[in-house]
Design a protein around this motif. Structure first.
Motif, PDB file in Angstrom:
ATOM      1  N   TYR A  27      -8.982 -30.541  22.638  1.00 54.86           N
ATOM      2  CA  TYR A  27      -9.550 -30.262  23.933  1.00 54.86           C
ATOM      3  C   TYR A  27      -8.733 -29.781  24.565  1.00 54.86           C
ATOM      4  CZ  TYR A  27     -14.035 -32.290  21.523  1.00 54.86           C
ATOM      5  OH  TYR A  27     -15.330 -32.157  21.052  1.00 54.86           O
ATOM      6  N   LEU A  28      -7.630 -30.357  25.230  1.00 55.41           N
ATOM      7  CA  LEU A  28      -6.944 -29.771  26.080  1.00 55.41           C
ATOM      8  C   LEU A  28      -7.094 -28.617  25.821  1.00 55.41           C
ATOM      9  CD1 LEU A  28      -5.320 -32.625  27.223  1.00 55.41           C
ATOM     10  CD2 LEU A  28      -7.169 -31.716  28.884  1.00 55.41           C
ATOM     11  N   GLY A  29      -6.751 -28.026  24.589  1.00 54.77           N
ATOM     12  CA  GLY A  29      -5.562 -26.814  23.838  1.00 54.77           C
ATOM     13  C   GLY A  29      -6.776 -25.897  24.072  1.00 54.77           C
ATOM     14  N   GLU A  30      -8.051 -25.891  23.861  1.00 56.88           N
ATOM     15  CA  GLU A  30      -9.529 -25.371  24.385  1.00 56.88           C
ATOM     16  C   GLU A  30      -9.572 -24.753  25.315  1.00 56.88           C
ATOM     17  OE1 GLU A  30     -12.255 -27.027  21.617  1.00 56.88           O
ATOM     18  OE2 GLU A  30     -11.849 -26.695  19.563  1.00 56.88           O
ATOM     19  N   LEU A  31      -9.617 -25.576  26.535  1.00 55.71           N
ATOM     20  CA  LEU A  31     -10.005 -25.537  27.789  1.00 55.71           C
ATOM     21  C   LEU A  31      -9.163 -24.192  28.229  1.00 55.71           C
ATOM     22  CD1 LEU A  31     -10.478 -29.516  28.670  1.00 55.71           C
ATOM     23  CD2 LEU A  31     -12.362 -27.159  28.892  1.00 55.71           C
ATOM     24  N   LEU A  32      -7.313 -24.494  27.977  1.00 53.77           N
ATOM     25  CA  LEU A  32      -6.534 -23.106  27.904  1.00 53.77           C
ATOM     26  C   LEU A  32      -7.433 -22.514  27.681  1.00 53.77           C
ATOM     27  CD1 LEU A  32      -3.331 -25.061  27.779  1.00 53.77           C
ATOM     28  CD2 LEU A  32      -3.869 -24.253  29.779  1.00 53.77           C
ATOM     29  N   GLU A  33      -7.453 -21.709  26.409  1.00 51.46           N
ATOM     30  CA  GLU A  33      -7.390 -21.239  25.811  1.00 51.46           C
ATOM     31  C   GLU A  33      -8.869 -20.329  26.715  1.00 51.46           C
ATOM     32  OE1 GLU A  33      -8.959 -21.160  21.757  1.00 51.46           O
ATOM     33  OE2 GLU A  33      -6.555 -22.166  21.117  1.00 51.46           O
ATOM     34  N   ASN A  34      -9.446 -21.130  27.235  1.00 53.04           N
ATOM     35  CA  ASN A  34     -10.823 -21.028  27.730  1.00 53.04           C
ATOM     36  C   ASN A  34     -10.417 -20.415  29.879  1.00 53.04           C
ATOM     37  OD1 ASN A  34     -12.698 -20.407  26.074  1.00 53.04           O
ATOM     38  ND2 ASN A  34     -13.182 -22.698  26.044  1.00 53.04           N
ATOM     39  N   GLY A  35      -9.872 -20.514  29.586  1.00 57.05           N
ATOM     40  CA  GLY A  35      -8.785 -20.679  31.390  1.00 57.05           C
ATOM     41  C   GLY A  35      -8.954 -21.706  31.995  1.00 57.05           C
ATOM     42  N   VAL A  36      -9.478 -22.475  32.113  1.00 56.78           N
ATOM     43  CA  VAL A  36      -9.781 -23.846  32.723  1.00 56.78           C
ATOM     44  C   VAL A  36      -8.477 -24.559  32.857  1.00 56.78           C
ATOM     45  CG1 VAL A  36     -11.055 -25.803  32.769  1.00 56.78           C
ATOM     46  CG2 VAL A  36     -11.993 -24.161  31.252  1.00 56.78           C
ATOM     47  N   GLU A  37      -8.753 -24.969  34.324  1.00 55.63           N
ATOM     48  CA  GLU A  37      -6.960 -25.039  35.055  1.00 55.63           C
ATOM     49  C   GLU A  37      -6.752 -26.650  35.436  1.00 55.63           C
ATOM     50  OE1 GLU A  37      -6.056 -22.679  37.910  1.00 55.63           O
ATOM     51  OE2 GLU A  37      -5.863 -21.187  36.872  1.00 55.63           O
ATOM     52  N   ARG A  38      -8.800 -27.125  35.964  1.00 57.52           N
ATOM     53  CA  ARG A  38      -8.686 -28.423  36.206  1.00 57.52           C
ATOM     54  C   ARG A  38      -9.792 -29.243  35.215  1.00 57.52           C
ATOM     55  NH1 ARG A  38      -4.811 -29.705  39.843  1.00 57.52           N
ATOM     56  NH2 ARG A  38      -4.045 -28.109  40.290  1.00 57.52           N
ATOM     57  N   ILE A  39      -9.957 -30.208  34.861  1.00 55.92           N
ATOM     58  CA  ILE A  39     -10.852 -30.621  34.440  1.00 55.92           C
ATOM     59  C   ILE A  39     -10.801 -32.491  35.370  1.00 55.92           C
ATOM     60  CG2 ILE A  39     -10.114 -31.376  32.370  1.00 55.92           C
ATOM     61  CD1 ILE A  39     -13.128 -30.605  31.218  1.00 55.92           C
ATOM     62  N   SER A  40     -12.189 -32.929  35.366  1.00 56.14           N
ATOM     63  CA  SER A  40     -12.904 -34.737  36.173  1.00 56.14           C
ATOM     64  C   SER A  40     -12.357 -35.245  34.657  1.00 56.14           C
ATOM     65  CB  SER A  40     -14.011 -34.576  36.749  1.00 56.14           C
ATOM     66  OG  SER A  40     -14.818 -34.033  36.262  1.00 56.14           O
ATOM     67  N   SER A  41     -11.932 -36.366  34.266  1.00 52.16           N
ATOM     68  CA  SER A  41     -12.700 -37.219  34.225  1.00 52.16           C
ATOM     69  C   SER A  41     -14.189 -37.406  33.247  1.00 52.16           C
ATOM     70  CB  SER A  41     -11.911 -38.482  33.992  1.00 52.16           C
ATOM     71  OG  SER A  41     -12.472 -39.301  35.047  1.00 52.16           O
ATOM     72  N   SER A  45     -15.364 -36.356  29.486  1.00 50.98           N
ATOM     73  CA  SER A  45     -15.663 -36.861  28.802  1.00 50.98           C
ATOM     74  C   SER A  45     -17.156 -36.704  28.236  1.00 50.98           C
ATOM     75  CB  SER A  45     -16.096 -38.502  30.257  1.00 50.98           C
ATOM     76  OG  SER A  45     -17.245 -38.517  29.978  1.00 50.98           O
ATOM     77  N   GLU A  46     -17.767 -35.914  29.121  1.00 53.13           N
ATOM     78  CA  GLU A  46     -19.158 -35.112  28.054  1.00 53.13           C
ATOM     79  C   GLU A  46     -18.307 -33.811  27.207  1.00 53.13           C
ATOM     80  OE1 GLU A  46     -21.392 -33.352  31.437  1.00 53.13           O
ATOM     81  OE2 GLU A  46     -22.110 -35.579  32.139  1.00 53.13           O
ATOM     82  N   ARG A  47     -17.066 -33.301  27.534  1.00 56.07           N
ATOM     83  CA  ARG A  47     -17.065 -32.327  26.321  1.00 56.07           C
ATOM     84  C   ARG A  47     -16.635 -33.760  25.095  1.00 56.07           C
ATOM     85  NH1 ARG A  47     -15.376 -27.533  27.262  1.00 56.07           N
ATOM     86  NH2 ARG A  47     -15.612 -26.845  29.525  1.00 56.07           N
ATOM     87  N   MET A  48     -15.993 -34.786  25.400  1.00 57.57           N
ATOM     88  CA  MET A  48     -15.150 -35.794  24.144  1.00 57.57           C
ATOM     89  C   MET A  48     -16.530 -36.252  23.488  1.00 57.57           C
ATOM     90  SD  MET A  48     -11.285 -35.287  25.336  1.00 57.57           S
ATOM     91  CE  MET A  48     -11.070 -35.850  23.418  1.00 57.57           C
ATOM     92  N   VAL A  74      -5.284 -29.538  33.467  1.00 58.71           N
ATOM     93  CA  VAL A  74      -4.508 -29.036  31.559  1.00 58.71           C
ATOM     94  C   VAL A  74      -3.885 -29.013  31.482  1.00 58.71           C
ATOM     95  CG1 VAL A  74      -5.703 -27.559  30.347  1.00 58.71           C
ATOM     96  CG2 VAL A  74      -7.530 -28.434  32.476  1.00 58.71           C
ATOM     97  N   GLU A  75      -3.140 -27.779  32.075  1.00 55.44           N
ATOM     98  CA  GLU A  75      -1.567 -27.264  31.195  1.00 55.44           C
ATOM     99  C   GLU A  75      -1.218 -28.131  31.496  1.00 55.44           C
ATOM    100  OE1 GLU A  75      -0.138 -24.065  32.641  1.00 55.44           O
ATOM    101  OE2 GLU A  75       1.404 -23.356  31.166  1.00 55.44           O
ATOM    102  N   PHE A  76      -0.939 -28.909  32.487  1.00 53.09           N
ATOM    103  CA  PHE A  76       0.473 -29.963  32.102  1.00 53.09           C
ATOM    104  C   PHE A  76      -0.096 -31.050  30.975  1.00 53.09           C
ATOM    105  CE2 PHE A  76       1.932 -33.917  34.342  1.00 53.09           C
ATOM    106  CZ  PHE A  76       3.000 -33.737  34.556  1.00 53.09           C
ATOM    107  N   LEU A  77      -0.901 -31.667  31.751  1.00 52.87           N
ATOM    108  CA  LEU A  77      -2.032 -33.015  30.656  1.00 52.87           C
ATOM    109  C   LEU A  77      -1.731 -32.312  28.412  1.00 52.87           C
ATOM    110  CD1 LEU A  77      -2.753 -35.633  30.043  1.00 52.87           C
ATOM    111  CD2 LEU A  77      -4.610 -34.488  31.142  1.00 52.87           C
ATOM    112  N   TYR A  78      -1.699 -30.964  28.793  1.00 52.05           N
ATOM    113  CA  TYR A  78      -1.440 -30.338  27.473  1.00 52.05           C
ATOM    114  C   TYR A  78       0.005 -31.244  26.967  1.00 52.05           C
ATOM    115  CZ  TYR A  78      -1.559 -26.874  23.910  1.00 52.05           C
ATOM    116  OH  TYR A  78      -1.423 -25.899  22.185  1.00 52.05           O
ATOM    117  N   LEU A  79       0.676 -29.919  27.768  1.00 56.69           N
ATOM    118  CA  LEU A  79       2.813 -30.140  27.657  1.00 56.69           C
ATOM    119  C   LEU A  79       2.682 -31.546  27.969  1.00 56.69           C
ATOM    120  CD1 LEU A  79       3.673 -27.051  29.827  1.00 56.69           C
ATOM    121  CD2 LEU A  79       2.867 -27.178  27.564  1.00 56.69           C
ATOM    122  N   GLU A  80       2.263 -32.068  28.306  1.00 54.15           N
ATOM    123  CA  GLU A  80       2.665 -33.428  28.798  1.00 54.15           C
ATOM    124  C   GLU A  80       2.192 -34.343  26.754  1.00 54.15           C
ATOM    125  OE1 GLU A  80       5.494 -35.482  30.140  1.00 54.15           O
ATOM    126  OE2 GLU A  80       5.276 -33.170  31.536  1.00 54.15           O
TER     127      GLU A  80
END
Lengths: 227, 227
Positions: A27-41, A45-48, A74-80
């Motif tokens: 999910y984080l990879g898809e957000l990154l692809e769509n240019g989303v930088e930040r997301i709240s829990s 939660s709604e997406r997932m 998003v990117e930081f979390l994705y990479l971690e």
């Protein structure tokens, strides 16, 4: 805006949480692809289709990447998560059994993208040995041990019938393989230090069959968390 | 020796138990093939590498087939689990995506043996449409709706890339499909009454990667219960 630096402190993590990490990663990879930088829990939660509290609890296992009222980077979390899953390095992989399933795996473009590099394919069928799959020539099974040693192979994919699976697994382990991705429909006994991940397709199909026969007994129609 | 007749009383069964039933079914099937008529929870526990108390608890969900000091009747238990899993009837199945993975599934002999009959294959690639896989001619995707209706298809296997998966899933559901076996690497939203079983191969490979990178954090080297 000041970025807080967080140290990654890996605690003892439950299997259930680890089992869910690849889905967060997707999910984080898809957000990154769509240019989303930040997301709240809450948004995540709604997406997932899992609760925000589950997300916070899961991600807190890794030192807590989120900040109140600010959301996750998003990117930081994705990479971690990639680091935690070991996706930040290359894994050399071989496939034993170059039938349809072995070929499907050899041809799957996303594995290579995530660091899983198919280095060799092996088969016992003389009609298949010597042919090419995705640019890789299929080798005879007699070359197995030498190849594993020379090429520093870490992961072996077993896409063979269960008849020979135990014998081949023992050869793989003796040759130094550390991980077996097992599609053969049998359980493998392995020594400490060797890991096995089973993909038993017929068991998955039986769970589907159960659910389609007992829809009313099932809590939800889509068992995301099973993955 | 008098056989006690037991009525099958299906309680609300947890996902975890259902998730383990196919594995019981496999072990019991192997015992049957080897001519074993009775087995104690203790013996079964040694073979399956789970505790005897887990086995007793799991099987008690189905009314309790065992008798103290007598063990389980292997064939009876095997057939009862088959009924619970819906393997006592035929399921008509189609495969959308006749690439390597779709072909692997169409060629797998054990599915048919367990009542899952592949009735049709569909693809969008004109080079594949019209070819035969395991005796079945691949149809164009435009025939999908009519075929599902005419042939009373219950289960659809999605072995296509994620790009078209949501669109095809919606077509399947509109045409009356009740279950989707989803290999596309995306989650599908389905209405109540339709079930989805996901097989996300790359997530399985990531779990393997995690475990090979963190062997010491993993409780046991072989995660049987994950399946």
């Amino acid at each position: 805006m000041k970025e807080r630096i967080m140290t990654l402190e890996v605690k003892k993590i439950s299997k259930a949480v680890i089992g869910r990490l690849p889905r967060y990663y997707r999910y984080l990879g898809e957000l990154l692809e769509n240019g989303v930088e930040r997301i709240s829990s809450h948004e995540l939660s709604e997406r997932m289709h899992v609760t925000a509290s589950q997300i916070r609890q899961d991600l807190n296992n890794f030192g807590g990447f989120g900040q109140q009222g600010y959301g996750y980077n998003v990117e930081f979390l994705y990479l971690e998560i990639a680091k935690i899953l070991g996706l930040d390095r290359q894994h050399n992989l071989i496939i034993i059994g170059a039938g349809n399933l072995g070929q499907a795996i050899a041809n799957y473009p996303n594995f290579q993208k995530r660091g899983f590099v198919v280095r060799g394919l092996f088969d016992i069928n003389p009609e298949i040995v010597g042919t090419f799959v995705n640019g890789i020539q299929v080798r005879g099974i007699e070359e197995l041990e030498q190849y594993i040693e020379q090429e520093e192979i870490q992961i072996a994919t077993l896409t063979i019938p269960k008849t020979n699976a135990v014998e081949i697994a023992n050869r793989l382990i003796a040759a130094g393989i550390k991980a077996i991705w097992n599609f053969a429909h049998t359980d493998l006994s392995v020594p400490k230090g060797v890991v096995v991940e089973n993909v038993h397709l017929s068991e998955s199909l039986m769970r589907l069959s159960y659910r389609v026969s007992n829809t009313e007994n099932w809590e939800s129609s889509n068992a995301f968390e099973e993955q």
